[in-house]
Design an enzyme around this catalytic site. Sequence first.
Site, PDB file in Angstrom:
ATOM      1  N   ASP A  29       0.602  -1.559  -0.186  1.00 21.28           N
ATOM      2  CA  ASP A  29       0.019   0.249  -0.046  1.00 21.28           C
ATOM      3  C   ASP A  29       0.851   1.359   0.317  1.00 21.28           C
ATOM      4  OD1 ASP A  29      -2.401   1.549  -0.161  1.00 21.28           O
ATOM      5  OD2 ASP A  29      -2.323   1.451   2.670  1.00 21.28           O
TER       6      ASP A  29
ATOM      7  N   ASP B 121       2.092   2.065  -3.486  1.00 22.71           N
ATOM      8  CA  ASP B 121       1.286   2.212  -4.868  1.00 22.71           C
ATOM      9  C   ASP B 121       1.284   3.993  -5.074  1.00 22.71           C
ATOM     10  OD1 ASP B 121      -0.154   2.640  -3.106  1.00 22.71           O
ATOM     11  OD2 ASP B 121      -1.817   1.315  -3.860  1.00 22.71           O
ATOM     12  N   GLY B 122       1.302   4.553  -3.567  1.00 25.62           N
ATOM     13  CA  GLY B 122       1.300   6.283  -3.667  1.00 25.62           C
ATOM     14  C   GLY B 122       2.572   6.505  -4.043  1.00 25.62           C
TER      15      GLY B 122
ATOM     16  N   ARG C 210       2.649   9.470  -7.172  1.00 27.79           N
ATOM     17  CA  ARG C 210       3.195  10.421  -7.457  1.00 27.79           C
ATOM     18  C   ARG C 210       4.766  10.719  -7.678  1.00 27.79           C
ATOM     19  NH1 ARG C 210       2.230   9.250  -1.462  1.00 27.79           N
ATOM     20  NH2 ARG C 210       4.824   8.302  -1.621  1.00 27.79           N
TER      21      ARG C 210
ATOM     22  N   ASP D  75      -7.664   1.382  -4.752  1.00 27.68           N
ATOM     23  CA  ASP D  75      -6.850   1.532  -2.849  1.00 27.68           C
ATOM     24  C   ASP D  75      -7.836   1.636  -1.734  1.00 27.68           C
ATOM     25  OD1 ASP D  75      -3.878   1.636  -1.875  1.00 27.68           O
ATOM     26  OD2 ASP D  75      -5.065   3.810  -0.635  1.00 27.68           O
TER      27      ASP D  75
ATOM     28  N   ASP E 298      -8.521  -1.292   0.659  1.00 23.62           N
ATOM     29  CA  ASP E 298      -7.785  -1.415   2.131  1.00 23.62           C
ATOM     30  C   ASP E 298      -8.505  -1.920   2.954  1.00 23.62           C
ATOM     31  OD1 ASP E 298      -5.017  -0.227   1.423  1.00 23.62           O
ATOM     32  OD2 ASP E 298      -5.719   1.621   1.888  1.00 23.62           O
TER      33      ASP E 298
END
Length: 224
Positions: free
Chosen positions: A56, A59-60, A64, A77, A81
């Site tokens: 997790d 992926d962020g 970015r 996402d 979760d």
Amino acid sequence: MESYSSASSTNNNNVWLFYPNLIGYGRIVLAIMAMYYMSSSPVCAMFCYALSAGLDAFDGWAARTYNQSSRFGAMLDQLTDRCALLTIVMALCRLYPDHLFVLQLSAVIDIASHWLHLHATDLSGASSHKQSSNWLLNLYYTDRLFLGFMCGGNEAFYILLYIRAFWAGPLLFGAFHFMSIFPLIAFPIAFVKSAISVVHLYTAAEMVVAHDVKLRVDAAQKKQ
């Protein structure tokens, strides 16, 4: 090379194949594998679950780094979760039937708050679900260290509780088992995370109500 990758991803509109979304698909596969093994192989189940949860953070980063943020990715996402956490809570309900109500309540608060928050930000026209005027939610979403600590600690609580059901360890002082120590340490983090979810739920409800009021006022003004 970095500028080329960024430029390439900017011109790429195939959202299905965005790097963060590919990571998201991998997380889903791992979560499904964890579900499959939860009743028969706790080692495999927790390895797959922990890896899915750990990805997790990546992926962020990918979104970015390669300028590949998308609404689909944000929803993917969030759904991953929420659904992954629900699967382990369902297993815990079976393993700890005496605590069924508390476990059910934790899952309901988690799902309801994030669902309403996501829709509230859509109605408000916010560019991201990680925007909030509430100071606590603003801290939660803008401070990556705090966010990572809360999410990681929350996941650790459920994982450790699951592990304790299979490997309780020796009995200490004739009162509790050794493996009970670790979920107890993580419990305050999970509790605060649930409290933040309650704030999520309330502020999101306020946003939706404000949107409804605005629509009614605008409609009344048009009639005049």
